[in-house]
Design an enzyme around this catalytic site. Sequence first.
Site, PDB file in Angstrom:
ATOM      1  N   ARG A 189     -32.633  -1.096  -2.730  1.00  0.00           N
ATOM      2  CA  ARG A 189     -33.506   0.075  -2.890  1.00  0.00           C
ATOM      3  C   ARG A 189     -34.596  -0.284  -3.892  1.00  0.00           C
ATOM      4  O   ARG A 189     -34.319  -0.952  -4.889  1.00  0.00           O
ATOM      5  CB  ARG A 189     -32.702   1.266  -3.417  1.00  0.00           C
ATOM      6  CG  ARG A 189     -31.681   1.784  -2.434  1.00  0.00           C
ATOM      7  CD  ARG A 189     -30.801   2.846  -3.061  1.00  0.00           C
ATOM      8  NE  ARG A 189     -30.043   2.318  -4.175  1.00  0.00           N
ATOM      9  CZ  ARG A 189     -29.417   3.047  -5.075  1.00  0.00           C
ATOM     10  NH1 ARG A 189     -29.452   4.365  -5.000  1.00  0.00           N
ATOM     11  NH2 ARG A 189     -28.739   2.492  -6.064  1.00  0.00           N
TER      12      ARG A 189
ATOM     13  N   ARG B 262     -19.724   1.140  -3.889  1.00  0.00           N
ATOM     14  CA  ARG B 262     -20.955   0.331  -3.902  1.00  0.00           C
ATOM     15  C   ARG B 262     -21.289   0.018  -5.345  1.00  0.00           C
ATOM     16  O   ARG B 262     -21.460   0.926  -6.157  1.00  0.00           O
ATOM     17  CB  ARG B 262     -22.113   1.083  -3.238  1.00  0.00           C
ATOM     18  CG  ARG B 262     -23.265   0.155  -2.780  1.00  0.00           C
ATOM     19  CD  ARG B 262     -24.483   0.940  -2.340  1.00  0.00           C
ATOM     20  NE  ARG B 262     -25.068   1.632  -3.467  1.00  0.00           N
ATOM     21  CZ  ARG B 262     -25.486   2.912  -3.441  1.00  0.00           C
ATOM     22  NH1 ARG B 262     -25.405   3.624  -2.341  1.00  0.00           N
ATOM     23  NH2 ARG B 262     -25.987   3.459  -4.524  1.00  0.00           N
TER      24      ARG B 262
ATOM     25  N   ASN C 168     -20.302   3.063  -7.648  1.00  0.00           N
ATOM     26  CA  ASN C 168     -20.115   4.374  -7.023  1.00  0.00           C
ATOM     27  C   ASN C 168     -18.826   4.346  -6.228  1.00  0.00           C
ATOM     28  O   ASN C 168     -18.699   3.565  -5.290  1.00  0.00           O
ATOM     29  CB  ASN C 168     -21.276   4.666  -6.069  1.00  0.00           C
ATOM     30  CG  ASN C 168     -22.607   4.635  -6.788  1.00  0.00           C
ATOM     31  OD1 ASN C 168     -22.982   5.574  -7.461  1.00  0.00           O
ATOM     32  ND2 ASN C 168     -23.328   3.525  -6.666  1.00  0.00           N
TER      33      ASN C 168
ATOM     34  N   LYS D 262     -26.712   8.296 -20.639  1.00  0.00           N
ATOM     35  CA  LYS D 262     -26.197   8.756 -19.345  1.00  0.00           C
ATOM     36  C   LYS D 262     -25.108   9.810 -19.483  1.00  0.00           C
ATOM     37  O   LYS D 262     -24.074   9.551 -20.121  1.00  0.00           O
ATOM     38  CB  LYS D 262     -25.599   7.573 -18.574  1.00  0.00           C
ATOM     39  CG  LYS D 262     -26.574   6.478 -18.236  1.00  0.00           C
ATOM     40  CD  LYS D 262     -25.922   5.505 -17.266  1.00  0.00           C
ATOM     41  CE  LYS D 262     -26.902   4.451 -16.816  1.00  0.00           C
ATOM     42  NZ  LYS D 262     -26.342   3.622 -15.735  1.00  0.00           N
TER      43      LYS D 262
ATOM     44  N   LYS E 232     -18.940   7.293 -15.543  1.00  0.00           N
ATOM     45  CA  LYS E 232     -19.704   6.473 -16.489  1.00  0.00           C
ATOM     46  C   LYS E 232     -18.859   6.163 -17.731  1.00  0.00           C
ATOM     47  O   LYS E 232     -18.975   5.094 -18.313  1.00  0.00           O
ATOM     48  CB  LYS E 232     -20.987   7.205 -16.910  1.00  0.00           C
ATOM     49  CG  LYS E 232     -21.862   7.703 -15.735  1.00  0.00           C
ATOM     50  CD  LYS E 232     -22.715   6.610 -15.152  1.00  0.00           C
ATOM     51  CE  LYS E 232     -23.789   7.131 -14.191  1.00  0.00           C
ATOM     52  NZ  LYS E 232     -23.321   7.529 -12.861  1.00  0.00           N
TER      53      LYS E 232
ATOM     54  N   GLU F 231     -24.157   0.587 -12.168  1.00  0.00           N
ATOM     55  CA  GLU F 231     -22.955   1.426 -12.089  1.00  0.00           C
ATOM     56  C   GLU F 231     -22.194   1.052 -10.835  1.00  0.00           C
ATOM     57  O   GLU F 231     -22.703   0.318  -9.989  1.00  0.00           O
ATOM     58  CB  GLU F 231     -23.323   2.921 -12.013  1.00  0.00           C
ATOM     59  CG  GLU F 231     -24.114   3.246 -10.761  1.00  0.00           C
ATOM     60  CD  GLU F 231     -24.071   4.722 -10.351  1.00  0.00           C
ATOM     61  OE1 GLU F 231     -23.259   5.486 -10.861  1.00  0.00           O
ATOM     62  OE2 GLU F 231     -24.874   5.085  -9.471  1.00  0.00           O
TER      63      GLU F 231
ATOM     64  N   SER G 110     -23.766   5.956  -0.358  1.00  0.00           N
ATOM     65  CA  SER G 110     -24.475   6.169   0.907  1.00  0.00           C
ATOM     66  C   SER G 110     -25.449   5.052   1.253  1.00  0.00           C
ATOM     67  O   SER G 110     -25.576   4.066   0.540  1.00  0.00           O
ATOM     68  CB  SER G 110     -25.180   7.522   0.869  1.00  0.00           C
ATOM     69  OG  SER G 110     -26.068   7.560  -0.212  1.00  0.00           O
TER      70      SER G 110
ATOM     71  N   GLU H 212     -23.633  12.031 -11.127  1.00  0.00           N
ATOM     72  CA  GLU H 212     -24.002  11.110 -10.061  1.00  0.00           C
ATOM     73  C   GLU H 212     -25.218  11.656  -9.329  1.00  0.00           C
ATOM     74  O   GLU H 212     -25.583  12.811  -9.498  1.00  0.00           O
ATOM     75  CB  GLU H 212     -22.846  10.977  -9.054  1.00  0.00           C
ATOM     76  CG  GLU H 212     -21.522  10.533  -9.648  1.00  0.00           C
ATOM     77  CD  GLU H 212     -21.566   9.105 -10.166  1.00  0.00           C
ATOM     78  OE1 GLU H 212     -22.312   8.285  -9.603  1.00  0.00           O
ATOM     79  OE2 GLU H 212     -20.876   8.825 -11.160  1.00  0.00           O
ATOM     80  N   GLY H 213     -25.812  10.804  -8.521  1.00  0.00           N
ATOM     81  CA  GLY H 213     -26.836  11.287  -7.605  1.00  0.00           C
ATOM     82  C   GLY H 213     -28.265  11.108  -8.082  1.00  0.00           C
ATOM     83  O   GLY H 213     -29.202  11.485  -7.400  1.00  0.00           O
TER      84      GLY H 213
HETATM   85  P1  ADP Z   1     -26.485   7.875 -10.797  1.00  0.00           P
HETATM   86  O1  ADP Z   1     -25.030   8.076 -10.752  1.00  0.00           O
HETATM   87  O2  ADP Z   1     -27.252   9.108 -11.068  1.00  0.00           O
HETATM   88  O3  ADP Z   1     -26.991   7.086  -9.614  1.00  0.00           O
HETATM   89  P2  ADP Z   1     -27.160   5.492 -12.322  1.00  0.00           P
HETATM   90  O4  ADP Z   1     -26.370   4.940 -13.438  1.00  0.00           O
HETATM   91  O5  ADP Z   1     -27.143   4.729 -11.066  1.00  0.00           O
HETATM   92  O6  ADP Z   1     -26.696   6.992 -12.110  1.00  0.00           O
HETATM   93  O7  ADP Z   1     -28.656   5.679 -12.811  1.00  0.00           O
HETATM   94  C1  ADP Z   1     -29.646   6.194 -11.959  1.00  0.00           C
HETATM   95  C2  ADP Z   1     -30.852   5.283 -11.947  1.00  0.00           C
HETATM   96  O8  ADP Z   1     -31.346   5.106 -13.269  1.00  0.00           O
HETATM   97  C3  ADP Z   1     -30.583   3.887 -11.429  1.00  0.00           C
HETATM   98  O9  ADP Z   1     -30.703   3.835 -10.026  1.00  0.00           O
HETATM   99  C4  ADP Z   1     -31.634   3.074 -12.141  1.00  0.00           C
HETATM  100  O10 ADP Z   1     -32.871   3.172 -11.460  1.00  0.00           O
HETATM  101  C5  ADP Z   1     -31.789   3.777 -13.474  1.00  0.00           C
HETATM  102  N1  ADP Z   1     -30.926   3.141 -14.491  1.00  0.00           N
HETATM  103  C6  ADP Z   1     -29.637   3.418 -14.738  1.00  0.00           C
HETATM  104  N2  ADP Z   1     -29.140   2.656 -15.717  1.00  0.00           N
HETATM  105  C7  ADP Z   1     -30.134   1.868 -16.121  1.00  0.00           C
HETATM  106  C8  ADP Z   1     -30.243   0.844 -17.116  1.00  0.00           C
HETATM  107  N3  ADP Z   1     -29.222   0.503 -17.880  1.00  0.00           N
HETATM  108  N4  ADP Z   1     -31.453   0.234 -17.245  1.00  0.00           N
HETATM  109  C9  ADP Z   1     -32.503   0.580 -16.479  1.00  0.00           C
HETATM  110  N5  ADP Z   1     -32.460   1.533 -15.531  1.00  0.00           N
HETATM  111  C10 ADP Z   1     -31.295   2.177 -15.343  1.00  0.00           C
HETATM  112 MG    MG Z   2     -26.766   5.144  -9.144  1.00  0.00          MG
END
Ligand code: ADP
Ligand code: MG
Length: 474
Positions: free
Chosen positions: A450, A125, A146, A364, A305, A144, A151, A368-369
């Site tokens: 979401r 996803r 996944n 970051k 990442k 990102e 899910s 994940e999660g």
């Molecule tokens: P995870 O693997 O924990 O889901 P993500 O990269 O999806 O990691 O980051 C988690 C959440 O953080 C995202 O769902 C988003 O709400 C926020 N986020 C992540 N990267 C960014 C970004 N570059 N700018 C703004 N918000 C971000």
């Molecule tokens: Mg995410």
Amino acid sequence: MAAPWEDVLRDEPAIQEAASVAVDAALLEGVLMRTEGEPNASDVVNYAPFTLLPSAVPSVLFEQAYAVQQDFNLLVDAISQNKEFLEDTLASTIKVDDFTAQLFRIHVQVLEEGLAQSVFLGINRSDYMFDCGVDGTPALKQIEINTIAASFGGLTSRTAAVHGQVLKMLGKSKEASRLLPNNPSKGLALGIAKAWELYGSQSAVVMFLVEEVQRNIFDQRCVENELWNRNIRVIRKRFRDVFEKGSLDDAKRLYMDGQEVAVVYYREGYVPKNYDQQNWEARLLLERSRAVKCPDIATQLAGTKKVQQELSRPGTLERLLPGRAEAVTRIRATFAGLYSLDVGEEGDKIAAMAIADPDQFVLKPQREGGGNNLYGEELRQVLEKIRDSPERTSYILMDKIKPQPTINYLLRAHSPLQVSECISELGIFGVYVRQGKEMVMNKAAGHLLRTKAIEHADGGVAAGVAVLDTPYLV
Ligand code: ADP
Ligand code: MG
């Protein structure tokens, strides 16, 4: 990009009534989750959190996200087969991040033994936000991708019906009829079914590898039931069960309790807390087997990442996808700025840049999660502390995406109804199947929207921050 129901948002009695209709509709449609108090019991369940109203999504960006999904499928698959790329890219990370290092060790061991698996199934996803540029024009930017346990494909297949009913009762029938049908659970199941068929044993089963705590079981059941409807047997097992009852025969066929397993679909195994010593052994057993793993360990590593950050370097996409210039252009258009914090001059400069202006970035780790990223003042403090330490390389830095907030109500069990300023994240499900060198399926399989209140910088639905939504194209 406002939705055409600003008028309704201020009509409190109508909102109250709509909320109670919405909750009952969610329960009727099966937008369900087990409760925090009894996370493994299905006799006490509640609705999964969702928005009262659909959120506006610019149709050009929605179409762009769908149009690039097959490219991302090809890219993930190419990375998973590129031993050198994974090795070079993750070299600095695995020195400091034990979890990635352990996954990588299994990856190397399985390659050294020779892959027994010949059919590959990817379910991913790709998640995006709509970055608001200086002139106010939104742009699609990838958060990102996944590649394991992506899910909510099940529950999101049922939210459009709920939002349709809410809109109708609020006098917006025309808008309700414009909500798009969406059924990722079917698309995911078709991929799993194809992999099962190519594995080639009528009596073999599909094994969902599930967590000890299974609050989100209904999401998985949606996919599971699609498989049963196609007369494919599904079993649900934990790592612990695999450790106790899993075995390989001489041809590395995987057996659970004497039952041959054709496909292992992981809804577990993506964070360190999923593993103890026994679970790592179970993971190794599964990876060594001939069974189709969704994902195999190389594909899981392709979703880190660190890999995402390296993909944004000039020339990398071209190297990974030779002869596919258009795909490369489509993919690159979705990238936000991504920066390496590896030890050296480049990393020093990047760290200094982030410390000087932390609100422009997200820090970051390889996790994940949800709930792991660092922002603002916290980002600055952490980066200052580790700026001269190799620990720095366990993180990547990313430009912060800044979407235009909208107004909505977030419905959550046991929480008061209250208006929130929100931002949304769009995910597109991708499914592909490869047999040997030949791609036999490559599809976009539906979407997930979401939405969360702006006061939360981070966190998904499972983390209790975001809620399910339905896009309303504008
Ligand atoms: P995870 O693997 O924990 O889901 P993500 O990269 O999806 O990691 O980051 C988690 C959440 O953080 C995202 O769902 C988003 O709400 C926020 N986020 C992540 N990267 C960014 C970004 N570059 N700018 C703004 N918000 C971000
Ligand atoms: Mg995410």
